[in-house]
Design a protein around this motif. Structure first.
Motif, mmCIF file in Angstrom:
data_model
loop_
_atom_site.group_PDB
_atom_site.id
_atom_site.type_symbol
_atom_site.label_atom_id
_atom_site.label_comp_id
_atom_site.label_asym_id
_atom_site.label_seq_id
_atom_site.Cartn_x
_atom_site.Cartn_y
_atom_site.Cartn_z
ATOM 1 N N LEU A 273 -39.960 -10.943 -11.132
ATOM 2 C CA LEU A 273 -38.524 -10.970 -10.853
ATOM 3 C C LEU A 273 -38.072 -12.228 -10.125
ATOM 4 O O LEU A 273 -36.871 -12.496 -10.031
ATOM 5 C CB LEU A 273 -38.124 -9.746 -10.018
ATOM 6 N N GLY A 274 -39.022 -12.971 -9.577
ATOM 7 C CA GLY A 274 -38.664 -14.176 -8.837
ATOM 8 C C GLY A 274 -38.084 -13.890 -7.473
ATOM 9 O O GLY A 274 -37.392 -14.736 -6.899
ATOM 10 N N ILE A 275 -38.360 -12.694 -6.936
ATOM 11 C CA ILE A 275 -37.868 -12.357 -5.589
ATOM 12 C C ILE A 275 -39.076 -12.156 -4.680
ATOM 13 O O ILE A 275 -39.917 -11.292 -4.929
ATOM 14 C CB ILE A 275 -36.952 -11.121 -5.584
ATOM 15 N N ALA A 276 -39.154 -12.963 -3.658
ATOM 16 C CA ALA A 276 -40.298 -12.935 -2.757
ATOM 17 C C ALA A 276 -39.985 -12.144 -1.497
ATOM 18 O O ALA A 276 -38.816 -11.981 -1.116
ATOM 19 C CB ALA A 276 -40.690 -14.365 -2.375
ATOM 20 N N ALA A 277 -41.028 -11.659 -0.858
ATOM 21 C CA ALA A 277 -40.875 -10.973 0.421
ATOM 22 C C ALA A 277 -40.303 -11.937 1.450
ATOM 23 O O ALA A 277 -40.830 -13.030 1.658
ATOM 24 C CB ALA A 277 -42.220 -10.436 0.891
ATOM 25 N N ALA A 278 -39.204 -11.551 2.079
ATOM 26 C CA ALA A 278 -38.558 -12.407 3.074
ATOM 27 C C ALA A 278 -39.212 -12.235 4.441
ATOM 28 O O ALA A 278 -39.752 -11.175 4.758
ATOM 29 C CB ALA A 278 -37.071 -12.071 3.166
ATOM 30 N N ASP A 279 -39.161 -13.258 5.244
ATOM 31 C CA ASP A 279 -39.713 -13.210 6.592
ATOM 32 C C ASP A 279 -38.813 -12.336 7.464
ATOM 33 O O ASP A 279 -37.655 -12.683 7.727
ATOM 34 C CB ASP A 279 -39.797 -14.627 7.168
ATOM 35 N N TRP A 280 -39.335 -11.197 7.904
ATOM 36 C CA TRP A 280 -38.515 -10.269 8.672
ATOM 37 C C TRP A 280 -38.113 -10.840 10.029
ATOM 38 O O TRP A 280 -37.111 -10.406 10.617
ATOM 39 C CB TRP A 280 -39.220 -8.929 8.854
ATOM 40 N N ARG A 281 -38.848 -11.819 10.515
ATOM 41 C CA ARG A 281 -38.494 -12.402 11.819
ATOM 42 C C ARG A 281 -37.166 -13.142 11.731
ATOM 43 O O ARG A 281 -36.388 -13.157 12.690
ATOM 44 C CB ARG A 281 -39.627 -13.314 12.281
ATOM 45 N N ARG A 286 -31.063 -12.679 12.636
ATOM 46 C CA ARG A 286 -29.706 -12.459 12.134
ATOM 47 C C ARG A 286 -29.140 -11.150 12.681
ATOM 48 O O ARG A 286 -27.973 -11.071 13.077
ATOM 49 C CB ARG A 286 -29.696 -12.428 10.604
ATOM 50 N N CYS A 287 -29.980 -10.132 12.686
ATOM 51 C CA CYS A 287 -29.550 -8.823 13.151
ATOM 52 C C CYS A 287 -29.200 -8.856 14.635
ATOM 53 O O CYS A 287 -28.148 -8.336 15.051
ATOM 54 C CB CYS A 287 -30.659 -7.812 12.880
ATOM 55 N N LEU A 288 -30.050 -9.472 15.436
ATOM 56 C CA LEU A 288 -29.782 -9.549 16.876
ATOM 57 C C LEU A 288 -28.556 -10.400 17.171
ATOM 58 O O LEU A 288 -27.786 -10.102 18.086
ATOM 59 C CB LEU A 288 -31.011 -10.109 17.599
#
Length: 298
Positions: A273-281, A286-288
């Motif tokens: 699919l061309g979608i890689a696991a993103a770095d959750w850090r 962004r969330c914080l």
């Protein structure tokens, strides 16, 4: 494209409805009380009214412990709902993107789970989600299921917001350190679905872009490790950081069994699919930033 999003106020659906228009799509989100995905007539009416060119199902019954005593509702939402969406999508000739969970596995494997591993859910929630996957793909082979885990965002209820709330109330906290997985941020999951939509709409049944794929954040960690990262980020933003003590799952019993291993191998999604696991850090930052806006200096 006209995209029908099942769900409107959940973590992933909130991100989808914010991001789809920016990507040039028309999007409408539906959820109770005005829409019941377990009602075939309401599903058919929604398809007739909105005439979608693709459907993204971001709705689910996610109360893992409550599901043990509410099997009927869990299966209605997590299994019957996806089946009805799949049937309607097949009739309309449009693809479906669906989100599922690591709970379809029992968590006893000592390495990351691949899509080839046989599911073996140990609780009602996982069983209902697995049934939804199977029924959806049987009804509409032109579907993609993205199995994910440990979903967080600045919206709704999730581990990040729980930790921040408790961090303001408690000087010390005990967090499970023997459950392994990877936090996944809802905006990354929304972006992944949006990225693959054009290909799914154009592809015919049997294309390698359809099927079940794993997609979480990376790298792997534990709940304790994730909590430590949350409070490190919170401290940088002027928030309290309690002392953390690592505990075992046995020290924190729950009604439903949690997988000890929630690690999912995401290489297939990257290759096909061309979608890689993103770095959750990065997602955590962004969330914080959204939850803990910087104070203006005097």
């Amino acid at each position: 494209m006209r995209i029908l999003v099942i769900g409107r106020t959940g973590q992933i659906s909130t991100e989808l409805l914010a991001r789809l228009p920016k990507a040039g799509h028309q999007a409408v989100g539906l959820e109770p009380p005005e829409f019941d995905m377990t009602d075939a007539a309401q599903v058919a009416a929604a398809f007739a009214e909105y005439k979608p060119e693709a459907v993204i199902n971001a709705a689910a019954y996610t109360a893992v412990d409550r599901a043990e005593d509410d099997r009927a509702t869990a299966f209605a939402v997590n299994a019957t709902g996806p089946r009805l969406l799949g049937e309607a999508a097949a009739c309309a000739g449009i693809p479906v993107v669906h989100y599922s969970t690591d709970y379809v596995f029992d968590g006893v494997k000592d390495s990351p789970y691949t899509e080839e591993d046989a599911p073996a859910p140990v609780g009602v929630y996982g069983a209902s989600k697995l049934a939804g996957e199977l029924l959806l793909h049987l009804a509409q082979p032109r579907s993609v299921t993205l199995r994910t885990a440990w979903v967080c965002s600045a919206h709704g209820n999730n581990f990040v917001k729980t930790m921040l709330r408790f961090g303001k109330e408690r000087p010390e906290m005990r967090v499970v350190a023997d459950q392994h997985g990877a936090p996944t941020f809802a905006d990354d999951l929304a972006d992944a679905a949006i990225a693959i939509l054009p290909r799914l709409v154009a592809a015919k049944a049997g294309d390698s872009c359809f099927g079940v794929f794993h997609l979480t954040g990376q790298p792997f960690t534990t709940w304790h490790g994730f909590a430590a990262a949350i409070f490190e980020g919170a401290a940088k933003r002027g928030q309290p950081a309690p002392k953390l003590t690592a505990i075992t799952t046995a020290d924190y019993p729950t009604k439903a069994t949690r997988p000890a291993n929630s690690r999912l191998d995401c290489s297939r999604a990257a290759a096909r699919l061309g979608i890689a696991a993103a770095d959750w850090r990065q997602g955590l930052d962004r969330c914080l930033d959204a939850l803990l806006p910087a104070k203006e200096s005097n």
